[in-house]
Structure formats: C-alpha cells, structure tokens
Write an enzyme that holds these catalytic residues in place. Sequence first.
Site, PDB file in Angstrom:
ATOM      1  N   GLU A   1      -4.212  -6.473  13.589  1.00 55.07           N
ATOM      2  CA  GLU A   1      -3.869  -6.536  12.543  1.00 55.07           C
ATOM      3  C   GLU A   1      -3.326  -7.529  11.985  1.00 55.07           C
ATOM      4  OE1 GLU A   1      -0.992  -4.037   8.949  1.00 55.07           O
ATOM      5  OE2 GLU A   1      -0.806  -4.296  10.747  1.00 55.07           O
TER       6      GLU A   1
ATOM      7  N   ASP B   1      -4.816   3.575  18.090  1.00 54.71           N
ATOM      8  CA  ASP B   1      -3.377   2.991  17.399  1.00 54.71           C
ATOM      9  C   ASP B   1      -2.616   2.369  17.850  1.00 54.71           C
ATOM     10  OD1 ASP B   1      -2.520   1.196  14.677  1.00 54.71           O
ATOM     11  OD2 ASP B   1      -2.689   2.447  13.534  1.00 54.71           O
TER      12      ASP B   1
ATOM     13  N   ASP C   1      -2.032  -3.248  16.253  1.00 55.56           N
ATOM     14  CA  ASP C   1      -0.263  -3.065  14.936  1.00 55.56           C
ATOM     15  C   ASP C   1       0.303  -4.381  14.400  1.00 55.56           C
ATOM     16  OD1 ASP C   1       0.429  -0.804  12.885  1.00 55.56           O
ATOM     17  OD2 ASP C   1       2.392  -2.370  13.847  1.00 55.56           O
TER      18      ASP C   1
ATOM     19  N   HIS D   1      -4.828   2.700   4.945  1.00 52.81           N
ATOM     20  CA  HIS D   1      -3.333   3.727   4.732  1.00 52.81           C
ATOM     21  C   HIS D   1      -2.234   3.155   4.116  1.00 52.81           C
ATOM     22  CE1 HIS D   1      -2.905   1.776   8.214  1.00 52.81           C
ATOM     23  NE2 HIS D   1      -1.226   2.108   8.486  1.00 52.81           N
ATOM     24  N   ASP D   2      -2.351   1.316   4.368  1.00 52.51           N
ATOM     25  CA  ASP D   2      -1.015   0.543   4.039  1.00 52.51           C
ATOM     26  C   ASP D   2      -1.925   0.056   1.796  1.00 52.51           C
ATOM     27  OD1 ASP D   2       0.217   0.425   5.649  1.00 52.51           O
ATOM     28  OD2 ASP D   2      -0.726  -0.961   6.812  1.00 52.51           O
TER      29      ASP D   2
HETATM   30  C1  GLC Z   1       1.493  -2.454  10.020  1.00 50.21           C
HETATM   31  C2  GLC Z   1       0.563  -1.080   9.726  1.00 50.21           C
HETATM   32  C3  GLC Z   1       1.941  -0.245   8.537  1.00 50.21           C
HETATM   33  C4  GLC Z   1       3.414  -0.154   9.013  1.00 50.21           C
HETATM   34  C5  GLC Z   1       4.315  -1.481   9.674  1.00 50.21           C
HETATM   35  C6  GLC Z   1       4.945  -1.542  10.303  1.00 50.21           C
HETATM   36  O1  GLC Z   1       1.132  -2.767   8.564  1.00 50.21           O
HETATM   37  O2  GLC Z   1      -0.357  -0.728   9.297  1.00 50.21           O
HETATM   38  O3  GLC Z   1       1.779   1.235   8.733  1.00 50.21           O
HETATM   39  O4  GLC Z   1       4.109  -0.088   8.340  1.00 50.21           O
HETATM   40  O5  GLC Z   1       2.655  -1.934  10.425  1.00 50.21           O
HETATM   41  O6  GLC Z   1       4.053  -0.670  11.832  1.00 50.21           O
END
Ligand code: GLC
Length: 567
Positions: A258, A98, A203, A331-332
């Site tokens: 993401e 990640d 990310d 995880h979100d």
């Molecule tokens: C992404 C991650 C999340 C994090 C955010 C800021 O959305 O999946 O867990 O808080 O980015 O890095």
Amino acid sequence: MRTEWYKNAVVYQIYPFSYRDSNNDGWGDIEGIIEKLDYIKELGVTAIWFSPLYRSPDYDYGYDTSDYKDIDPKFGTLEDFDRLLKECHDRDLKVIMDLAVNHTSTEHPWFKEAISSKDSPYRDYYIIREGRRKGKKLLPPTNWESTFTGSAWERIGDTDEFYLHLFCVEQADLNWENPKVREEVVSILNFWLERGVDGFRFDVFNMFSKVYPFGDDFSKDSFQKGAPFYVDGPRMHEFLKELNEKALSRYDTYTVGESFHPSEENAHAYVKESNHELDSIFNFGHLDADNIKGKKFFKKPFDLLQFKDGLFAPQRSYYGEGWNTLVLENHDNARSVSRFGIDTKHYRYEAATMLATLTFMGYGIPFIYMGQEIGMTNCDFKNIDEMKDPVSHFVYDLMCGYGIPKPLAFRFIKYGARDHARTPMQWNDSVNAGFNDGQKPWQCMNPEYKEINVEKDLASERSVYRYYQKLLAIKKNNETAIYGKTEEYDHINKKIAAYSREYNGKRLFVVSNFSNKQTDFIVPQWVKNAKVLLSNYDELIRKGQTLTLHPYQAVIFEERENDILKS
Ligand code: GLC
Ligand code: CA
C-alpha cells in the site's frame, strides 16, 4: 518455487471487525469468517486478504500492532487462525496477511522497553530525537504534521525527547535503519510463511525508509508536510530486496504494497519484476476524482477524466514489466456506489456492476472489498459519535477548532469517512443484519440493511453478486483479460470510459456509461460485429458502429474468430 499464481488471482478483502460475529460479543471474529468461506468461494475469488488479525489495542483498529506473532483474542486464537488457513486452503483460497510495520503500537513490548530508559537496546528500534528549545518552550524536533492531524512527534514523558509517529500518537514509527528492526520483520514474515500463509499486504510500505538528516522550515511555527523526508526514502528499494531475499522469495508468495503517493519512477521500480521488490502496489489516483486534491472530506463534482487517468496510468506504465492491481474500495474508502456522481437511489445495481466491469476488466488483480459484491452503500450516520474511526474524530475536532459550525464539520466528515466501509457486513434483514445475534456491534449498522443484504441480493433478478460471478469467471479464465495490453479509447469523453485489451492477436473491448441518461457512443470499427461477452443490461442498442448505452450500462465485447482471420 514461485508459480506466479497471483497473475490471474481475484482477491477479497475482509475487515475482520465487521464480517461476522459468531459469539455475539459485538466484534467480528475468525469463527465467523470460517462460517462464510463457502459464500466467498462461490463468488469466484481465489484469495482473501485479512486486515490485521494480530494483537492490537485498536487505537487504529488493528493497524497498531502490539504482537505480530499472535492473534487478537477478540478474533480468536492462533489455533483458530490455523484452522481458518486450512479451511481456506481446502477451498483453494490463498491467504494474504496484512502487515503494518512502518510503525508498531506504543503498547508493543519493544516500545515500552524503548522508552523505559535511555540505554535500552530497544531505543534504536524507534525514531527518537531531542526537541528544539525556543526560549523556554520545548518544540518537537521538526514541524512535520502527522497524516492524521497534529504534530508527528510526541514527547516522551517529561524528558526532552520525542518519538516520531506519522499516524496516531499510539503508532510509533520503526527505525528501519537499524538492522535489528529489519531482522524482526524478516522473522515475522517467516513466522507466518512457515504456518502456510501465501502473501502479504504491506501497510504504507514506502514510508519505511526515511530521509536523513530530517529537516523542515524552522522559521514557521505551523505544521508542514514532512513527506519529502519520509516518502520513497533512499533505502526503500534495498529494504524490499532484503525482505525478498531473506523471506518472501523462499516461498510461493505474493506481495502487494500500500503506497503513500509514490513518485511515478519509484512506483514503477517497486513493481518491476526484475527488481525483486514487490509483486504489485495499490494505486488510488482514480479514487480522488470526487475530492479536492486527495482530501477525502472535501467533495468536488466527479471528474471522469481524472478517474480515467488514475485507472489507466498504472496499466500503461507497468505493462510488460510489472503487475498491477485494480481497486474500487477498501477499509479506508467510502463505498464506490455512493460516490463518483452516481444516482445510487435509482441505479444502484447498474452502477455497482458498471464500476466493477470497467475496473476489473483492466490489467491487474481485482481487489473486492467485503460488501462491494452486493453493492453496499454509504451509511447515513446521524452524528460523529456513531463513527469509530479516530481519523473522523481528529479531523472533526480540528474543523470545529477552526470555528467551522459542528453540523457543517460533520457534513464534511460524512462525505469521505472511512467509517462507511466499516459498518458490519449485511447478511440478511434480521437483527443486526445477521452480523450477530443482537449484541450491539462495535460499529453501528448501516440502516439500509433491510434493503441491501446478501440474502436479498441473491434472491433478486438483478443480483450484484451473481453479476460479479460472471464477471470474475471471465476475468480469471480469459487470457486476454489477464494478460492483454490496455489501450484507452476516447479519453476526453466526459460520460463514457472505454478501452481495449489485446493479447496474442485477440481483442476485448470494454465500455461503460457513467451517465444516468442514455448515451451514444461510437465504437471502433472492429467492435461493430464483436460478440457481447457480458453486459449489465439484457438489451444492447447498436446501429453500425453506434451504441446507445442505457444509464450506467457496461458491455464487454470479444472479437469474433472470423473477424480476426479477416483482418
Ligand atoms: C494504512 C491503512 C490504514 C491505517 C494506516 C496507518 O493506510 O490502510 O487503515 O490507518 O495505514 O497504519
Ligand atoms: Ca465475536
């Protein structure tokens, strides 16, 4: 050389804080993950994505990185990581790292340097601007609201300048316009690729390029969404191509981005193979089918049509040009069996297996979030202090600040909290579910663990894990399941989701019942005699073209050879 191994991959996501704590200090760790690799392999996955393992002060639990080229001591050492990598590769499991490089931790040496003096060469690594003067008041450079509530700008000491942070105050946005920043990212990628990792999850990647000059509606004092200024910025495609050229394309990599609400046009361009940007992105549209306008904490009755729209739109859009991903949890997000209007109490096994069948048989790479494979549920948190995610606290405080009574605010937070996914993995019914040997875990256990755990699931006749094994075996090995074109069927049906996949003249049909009642459904003519490849019930009631599906029943049909010849 690129082998496109990702096209029939199945990815398992590990949130390292919560997988297995081998030294009983309350934090999951690399050694703990190594202990469980056989369990992961047996499930039938082909790759593991590790949420960040790098050094971090953990304001946002690893997504605020303070050293991209080292492992955080609570997880282990670089040597431990190399061993993990080897143990994965020995089992033919690919490793996906990640990488959160939209921002760094404010404890990263670059940031510390940057704010140490106005002449620091690192100043331009970040996005720093003068505040606005309004009378005697010093206001932030723009009105933008951070994704995590509050202003997206933080004043630097008692100077007139502010730095941008689209997330926590402790996550300072990097300035990707600066070629040095991009060089750093290339160097990070190559550092891990040389060590042998197989890919990256980027990310919030589509915030790398910002739109200059910044603007907003200065007439208002209230916060505004600055999204038009930082989502899908004009240099996004160029930046991704650069990472490819200088790092990613030199190895047999796979990338998944993401994305943060990308436009359809941009989403398509990011994954289009001939563009050489990313191999895939995540699409979360369907996961908003039980909340109001993408706001996780605001529940609405589950809307199956919206779910189907979100699930199928990317499959239609990217087919033939770019690859896709299939996600129910990460995880979100709260646990899928506890959402989507599901009667979890009575039908947890059926719903867990139905959701997996519907989602993972689609066009794209299945992503399984740890614990999903045993149908882990949301946690019955007792109060806000049991939750560790900063976002839960920010939003809770904000709500209370607006005068919402605390118990009500807590109810809202509890609906959509990311914390549900972050309670430790439930291995057995011993102390702390076998996460460790009794030390208080960093995040409280889900009290359900006596009922829902790996040991119990594997011993059960209705094992979610064992169903996943069968499902994934089909997904990985059946060409139609990998390459087939998805055609949705009966979109307007409010209880059933169904689609066909077709490739080289072969067809599959997937049907799933979202209702807790028996439901009739008329399948296409060709499915009448099709073979049942898999179902989460032993029994299938069919009469001609009519199926009577049990609560949360899912079925995969495969067209018979002789029927193909006939038609
Ligand atoms: C992404 C991650 C999340 C994090 C955010 C800021 O959305 O999946 O867990 O808080 O980015 O890095
Ligand atoms: Ca530990």
